[in-house]
Design an enzyme around this catalytic site. Structure first.
Site, PDB file in Angstrom:
ATOM      1  N   CYS A 152       0.820  -1.211   0.000  1.00  0.00           N
ATOM      2  CA  CYS A 152       0.000   0.000   0.000  1.00  0.00           C
ATOM      3  C   CYS A 152       0.857   1.266   0.000  1.00  0.00           C
ATOM      4  O   CYS A 152       0.325   2.373  -0.154  1.00  0.00           O
ATOM      5  CB  CYS A 152      -0.949  -0.001   1.191  1.00  0.00           C
TER       6      CYS A 152
HETATM    7  N1  COA Z   1     -17.936 -10.058  10.711  1.00  0.00           N
HETATM    8  C1  COA Z   1     -18.208 -10.214  12.040  1.00  0.00           C
HETATM    9  N2  COA Z   1     -17.257 -10.435  12.958  1.00  0.00           N
HETATM   10  C2  COA Z   1     -15.983 -10.532  12.540  1.00  0.00           C
HETATM   11  C3  COA Z   1     -15.629 -10.396  11.185  1.00  0.00           C
HETATM   12  C4  COA Z   1     -16.665 -10.142  10.242  1.00  0.00           C
HETATM   13  N3  COA Z   1     -16.436  -9.991   8.932  1.00  0.00           N
HETATM   14  N4  COA Z   1     -14.294 -10.529  11.053  1.00  0.00           N
HETATM   15  C5  COA Z   1     -13.814 -10.757  12.282  1.00  0.00           C
HETATM   16  N5  COA Z   1     -14.827 -10.775  13.185  1.00  0.00           N
HETATM   17  C6  COA Z   1     -14.751 -11.002  14.645  1.00  0.00           C
HETATM   18  C7  COA Z   1     -13.580 -11.896  15.020  1.00  0.00           C
HETATM   19  O1  COA Z   1     -13.926 -13.258  14.919  1.00  0.00           O
HETATM   20  C8  COA Z   1     -13.332 -11.474  16.440  1.00  0.00           C
HETATM   21  O2  COA Z   1     -14.266 -12.079  17.285  1.00  0.00           O
HETATM   22  P1  COA Z   1     -13.883 -12.577  18.776  1.00  0.00           P
HETATM   23  O3  COA Z   1     -13.505 -11.306  19.499  1.00  0.00           O
HETATM   24  O4  COA Z   1     -15.133 -13.205  19.255  1.00  0.00           O
HETATM   25  O5  COA Z   1     -12.715 -13.511  18.587  1.00  0.00           O
HETATM   26  C9  COA Z   1     -13.659  -9.975  16.436  1.00  0.00           C
HETATM   27  O6  COA Z   1     -14.482  -9.754  15.292  1.00  0.00           O
HETATM   28  C10 COA Z   1     -12.422  -9.107  16.323  1.00  0.00           C
HETATM   29  O7  COA Z   1     -11.612  -9.550  15.239  1.00  0.00           O
HETATM   30  P2  COA Z   1     -10.280  -8.809  14.845  1.00  0.00           P
HETATM   31  O8  COA Z   1      -9.673  -9.524  13.684  1.00  0.00           O
HETATM   32  O9  COA Z   1      -9.438  -8.621  16.081  1.00  0.00           O
HETATM   33  O10 COA Z   1     -10.889  -7.416  14.345  1.00  0.00           O
HETATM   34  P3  COA Z   1     -10.261  -5.967  14.385  1.00  0.00           P
HETATM   35  O11 COA Z   1     -10.988  -5.132  15.332  1.00  0.00           O
HETATM   36  O12 COA Z   1      -8.765  -6.006  14.486  1.00  0.00           O
HETATM   37  O13 COA Z   1     -10.651  -5.433  12.922  1.00  0.00           O
HETATM   38  C11 COA Z   1      -9.539  -5.078  10.797  1.00  0.00           C
HETATM   39  C12 COA Z   1     -10.180  -6.096  11.757  1.00  0.00           C
HETATM   40  C13 COA Z   1      -8.959  -5.838   9.604  1.00  0.00           C
HETATM   41  C14 COA Z   1     -10.639  -4.131  10.311  1.00  0.00           C
HETATM   42  C15 COA Z   1      -8.442  -4.263  11.530  1.00  0.00           C
HETATM   43  O14 COA Z   1      -7.625  -5.128  12.265  1.00  0.00           O
HETATM   44  C16 COA Z   1      -7.565  -3.439  10.597  1.00  0.00           C
HETATM   45  O15 COA Z   1      -8.040  -2.632   9.829  1.00  0.00           O
HETATM   46  N6  COA Z   1      -6.217  -3.586  10.728  1.00  0.00           N
HETATM   47  C17 COA Z   1      -5.259  -2.820  10.001  1.00  0.00           C
HETATM   48  C18 COA Z   1      -5.187  -3.239   8.572  1.00  0.00           C
HETATM   49  C19 COA Z   1      -4.148  -2.450   7.825  1.00  0.00           C
HETATM   50  O16 COA Z   1      -3.903  -1.324   8.118  1.00  0.00           O
HETATM   51  N7  COA Z   1      -3.516  -3.071   6.864  1.00  0.00           N
HETATM   52  C20 COA Z   1      -2.420  -2.425   6.204  1.00  0.00           C
HETATM   53  C21 COA Z   1      -2.746  -1.805   4.972  1.00  0.00           C
HETATM   54  S1  COA Z   1      -3.500  -2.781   3.759  1.00  0.00           S
END
Ligand code: COA
Length: 374
Positions: A152
């Site tokens: 990115c």
């Molecule tokens: N729908 C519903 N629940 C979901 C889900 C979905 N699509 N995807 C994950 N979950 C759940 C998980 O199972 C987890 O549940 P639990 O707490 O019961 O185990 C919970 O949501 C949290 O999951 P997590 O993966 O920790 O989510 P998050 O808050 O970290 O959000 C992202 C996920 C990807 C949005 C976030 O981590 C992010 O944006 N990270 C940075 C990405 C980035 O900058 N990348 C670099 C550039 S490309």
């Protein structure tokens, strides 16, 4: 050393938009079908996705897609983009050339006056011939072209190289083109990543600025910087080596090779690294975050950007006027996101005000460019 101006910006956003609700409906139909198959085999059911989670966790409400057909079909879950003949313009060169043409028009520069095209994207369609050379042919630019990729951070890394090529006098005008057709690489059956990306193409025209000259309404690029540190937390194993890794070469590369990420680790690690990068880079140029009018940050996660800024501003919350967001309607458009945020949010800036372009992503990688409105 030449001074360098950012003389033209081009953005191409596909018309079709898909909401979280539409994406989740298709995902959950696929999950139901899959769970029937799993139940027959006595396997644990897969969890569904949720539109509320997506908006809360990422800030994304919708994304624009290059090709709609196939994406919401639970039996396909991938865009249908038929292969083109080798003699036809390739799909990513076409997408990039649209943005490139807009940047040249914005700058009022004839294509023949450009002597370098850098195609800088996280999603390059093939190994060779370079997509940049195809864009060079399509636009009719002179000189040379090449491709480069840094997740990115690709567009800001392209700007970093282009800036130094112009600054040193090696090239007079460089067009940095970023065609991000990411939905074709996305695993729409993966709950963790199916909602993240959208498609967009951008282009930046940078050129030498004669000493003493100011171009009203344009940016002088003051300096650029690049940072990288190896991490496996955002990874794509999609490669020509996939075939060589198979015992049975009649099989297609599996979905396990598509984009995957450990989002929460990326969130924490890149937030800290991004904040340090911004504060250090600005300090090197005698600035603090307070002296910068606008921040065009990478558009991956709204909460992450808010946190990076809060850390950088000593605990003070920063609003969207200071750090505009486009990911709510576009999703994460990889290297194109920060450029779109800049393209849409700079015309109100006054002469002498500074802006910071900063993108982060796989690698890990971070790139930045400090701009002064002339
Ligand atoms: N729908 C519903 N629940 C979901 C889900 C979905 N699509 N995807 C994950 N979950 C759940 C998980 O199972 C987890 O549940 P639990 O707490 O019961 O185990 C919970 O949501 C949290 O999951 P997590 O993966 O920790 O989510 P998050 O808050 O970290 O959000 C992202 C996920 C990807 C949005 C976030 O981590 C992010 O944006 N990270 C940075 C990405 C980035 O900058 N990348 C670099 C550039 S490309």
């Amino acid at each position: 050393m030449n001074r360098v101006s950012l003389s033209g910006i081009g953005v191409e956003i596909p018309e079709t938009s898909i909401s979280n609700k539409e994406l989740v409906e298709s995902f959950n139909i696929w999950v139901e079908q899959e769970n029937r198959r799993r139940a027959a085999k006595g396997l644990e059911p897969l969890p569904g996705s949720s539109a509320e989670f997506i908006e809360h966790a990422s800030g994304i409400k919708a994304r624009h897609v290059h090709t709609f057909e196939g994406i919401l079909d639970p039996d396909r879950m991938a865009p249908f983009i038929p292969a083109r003949d080798d003699d036809d313009l390739s799909v990513t060169a076409e997408f990039g050339a649209k943005a490139g043409r807009k940047a040249l028009e914005d700058a009022g520069v004839d294509p023949a006056e450009v002597d370098m095209v850098i195609c800088a994207g996280s999603h390059l369609q093939r190994l060779y011939p370079a997509i940049g050379i195809e864009i060079q042919k399509e636009l009719g630019t002179g000189g040379a072209a090449f491709d480069m990729s840094l997740g990115c951070s690709s567009a800001v890394a392209g700007l970093h190289i282009g800036f130094h090529l112009v600054r040193s006098g090696a090239h007079r005008r460089v067009l940095v083109v970023t065609p991000e057709l990411i939905t074709a690489h996305l695993n729409l059956r993966d709950r963790q990543t199916h909602f993240i990306f959208g498609d967009a193409a951008t282009a930046l025209l940078i050129e030498a600025l004669p000493q003493g000259e100011e171009k009203a309404g344009r940016f002088e690029v003051v300096d650029t910087r690049s940072w990288t540190q190896f991490s496996n937390n955002i990874r794509s194993n999609f490669s020509y080596l996939n075939r060589a890794a198979l015992e049975d070469t009649s099989m297609v590369p599996s979905e396990g090779n598509l984009i995957k990420q450990q989002g929460n680790k990326v969130f924490k690690e890149v937030t800290v690294a991004g904040h340090r990068f911004i504060v250090d880079f600005l300090a090197e140029h005698g600035h603090t975050p307070e002296t910068v009018r606008r921040f065009w940050l990478h558009q991956a996660n709204a909460r992450m950007n808010a946190m990076i800024l809060k850390l950088s501003f000593g605990g003070v919350e920063v609003g969207h006027d200071r750090a505009p967001m486009v990911l709510d309607r576009l999703g994460n458009t990889a290297a194109a996101g920060a450029i779109v945020a800049m393209a849409e949010n700079h015309k109100d800036m006054k002469a002498g005000e500074f802006g910071l372009l900063c993108a982060y992503g796989a690698g890990y990688s971070i790139g930045g460019a400090l701009m002064r409105m002339m």
